[in-house]
Design a protein around this motif. Structure first.
Motif, PDB file in Angstrom:
ATOM      1  N   CYS A 102      -3.629   5.942  -6.371  1.00  0.00           N
ATOM      2  CA  CYS A 102      -4.453   4.727  -6.417  1.00  0.00           C
ATOM      3  C   CYS A 102      -5.334   4.724  -7.660  1.00  0.00           C
ATOM      4  O   CYS A 102      -5.421   3.716  -8.383  1.00  0.00           O
ATOM      5  CB  CYS A 102      -5.321   4.634  -5.170  1.00  0.00           C
ATOM      6  N   ALA A 146     -10.442   5.581  -2.041  1.00  0.00           N
ATOM      7  CA  ALA A 146     -11.678   6.175  -1.529  1.00  0.00           C
ATOM      8  C   ALA A 146     -11.534   6.555  -0.058  1.00  0.00           C
ATOM      9  O   ALA A 146     -12.009   7.614   0.371  1.00  0.00           O
ATOM     10  CB  ALA A 146     -12.838   5.200  -1.722  1.00  0.00           C
ATOM     11  N   ALA A 147     -10.884   5.689   0.716  1.00  0.00           N
ATOM     12  CA  ALA A 147     -10.689   5.969   2.134  1.00  0.00           C
ATOM     13  C   ALA A 147      -9.824   7.208   2.353  1.00  0.00           C
ATOM     14  O   ALA A 147     -10.131   8.065   3.191  1.00  0.00           O
ATOM     15  CB  ALA A 147     -10.066   4.751   2.826  1.00  0.00           C
ATOM     16  N   TYR A 201       0.831  -1.207   0.000  1.00  0.00           N
ATOM     17  CA  TYR A 201       0.000   0.000   0.000  1.00  0.00           C
ATOM     18  C   TYR A 201       0.862   1.253   0.000  1.00  0.00           C
ATOM     19  O   TYR A 201       0.544   2.238  -0.676  1.00  0.00           O
ATOM     20  CB  TYR A 201      -0.942   0.003   1.198  1.00  0.00           C
ATOM     21  N   LEU A 253     -10.584   0.940  -2.916  1.00  0.00           N
ATOM     22  CA  LEU A 253     -11.019   1.139  -1.534  1.00  0.00           C
ATOM     23  C   LEU A 253     -10.037   2.014  -0.771  1.00  0.00           C
ATOM     24  O   LEU A 253     -10.437   2.893  -0.004  1.00  0.00           O
ATOM     25  CB  LEU A 253     -11.183  -0.211  -0.831  1.00  0.00           C
ATOM     26  N   LEU A 254      -8.739   1.782  -0.986  1.00  0.00           N
ATOM     27  CA  LEU A 254      -7.730   2.596  -0.324  1.00  0.00           C
ATOM     28  C   LEU A 254      -7.826   4.044  -0.800  1.00  0.00           C
ATOM     29  O   LEU A 254      -7.805   4.984   0.012  1.00  0.00           O
ATOM     30  CB  LEU A 254      -6.332   2.043  -0.615  1.00  0.00           C
ATOM     31  N   ARG A 287      -9.850  -3.774  -6.603  1.00  0.00           N
ATOM     32  CA  ARG A 287     -10.783  -3.446  -5.513  1.00  0.00           C
ATOM     33  C   ARG A 287     -10.042  -2.852  -4.319  1.00  0.00           C
ATOM     34  O   ARG A 287     -10.479  -1.850  -3.741  1.00  0.00           O
ATOM     35  CB  ARG A 287     -11.548  -4.701  -5.095  1.00  0.00           C
ATOM     36  N   GLU A 288      -8.916  -3.464  -3.948  1.00  0.00           N
ATOM     37  CA  GLU A 288      -8.126  -2.938  -2.834  1.00  0.00           C
ATOM     38  C   GLU A 288      -7.658  -1.513  -3.097  1.00  0.00           C
ATOM     39  O   GLU A 288      -7.748  -0.640  -2.229  1.00  0.00           O
ATOM     40  CB  GLU A 288      -6.896  -3.825  -2.603  1.00  0.00           C
TER      41      GLU A 288
END
Length: 215
Positions: A74, A110-111, A22, A107-108, A103-104
């Motif tokens: 991302c 978006a977070a 990440y 999601l990262l 997807r990961e």
């Protein structure tokens, strides 16, 4: 008889922790990306305030800049994953190499963007209003490489939003001075990112990627 153990190919990436992947995804080891966003934004804060803007705004804009640049990475890597595998410099990025799923990554991203928006909520309505087109341009930028001859100009717009937002946070308005600085930031990004894109020029020509380095 025991089966022969599977041996990974010599060029396969070594297994890494999720955190390490990440951090690689958001380019944590390459701070130049968020510094070129941060310094003009801080300059705008100081100019708007006529000096030190206060700790609250300083923290909001430093963290917001880092978070949004990370979220942009991302989104960019998801959008470019099929192109990046054909470019030497980007072929081993976590999403492109399959170490991080689409997807990961989404999601990262978006977070991170959600946390940045939470910071904007601590300022005023005008900053919040400017944050919406800032997010939309950040999302759109990677896709402009498919049809627009100078996507670096779009990147400049995305990178420059911190300037009017800084004025909005301090003065609750966006004066002409802020817009001139915004234009200057776009020109700066167009210049340095075109130079940066020269590294990938040959690969981009092969895969049909649009870039100002080719234009």
């Amino acid at each position: 008889m025991n089966a022969t153990p599977t041996v990974p190919p010599p060029d396969a990436p070594a297994p890494r922790s999720r955190l390490a992947l990440y951090l690689d995804l958001i380019r944590w080891d390459r701070p130049a990306g968020w510094l070129v966003l941060l310094w003009p934004t801080l300059g705008a804060l100081w100019l708007a305030a006529g000096g030190f803007p206060g700790w609250h705004l300083l923290v909001v804009f430093v963290l917001g800049t880092i978070l949004m640049r990370s979220a942009g990475c991302c989104i960019n890597d998801v959008a470019d994953r099929d192109f990046d595998r054909h470019v030497k410099r980007t072929a081993r990025r976590p999403v492109t190499s399959g170490q991080v799923s689409v997807r990961e990554a989404l999601l990262l991203g978006a977070a991170l963007a959600l946390v940045a928006f939470g910071l904007a909520l601590t300022t005023n309505a005008l900053v919040i209003a400017w944050s919406v087109p800032a997010l939309l341009v950040t999302i759109a930028y990677p896709f402009t490489k498919r049809f627009f001859a100078m996507p670096q100009a779009v990147l400049g717009i995305a990178f420059g939003f911190g300037i009017p937002m800084a004025y909005a946070a301090v003065q609750a308005t966006v004066p002409l001075e802020a817009l001139w600085l915004f234009l200057g930031k776009i020109a700066l990004v167009l210049a340095y990112d075109t130079e940066y894109a020269m590294v990938d020029r040959d690969d981009d020509l092969k895969i049909g990627m649009k870039t100002s380095a080719i234009t």
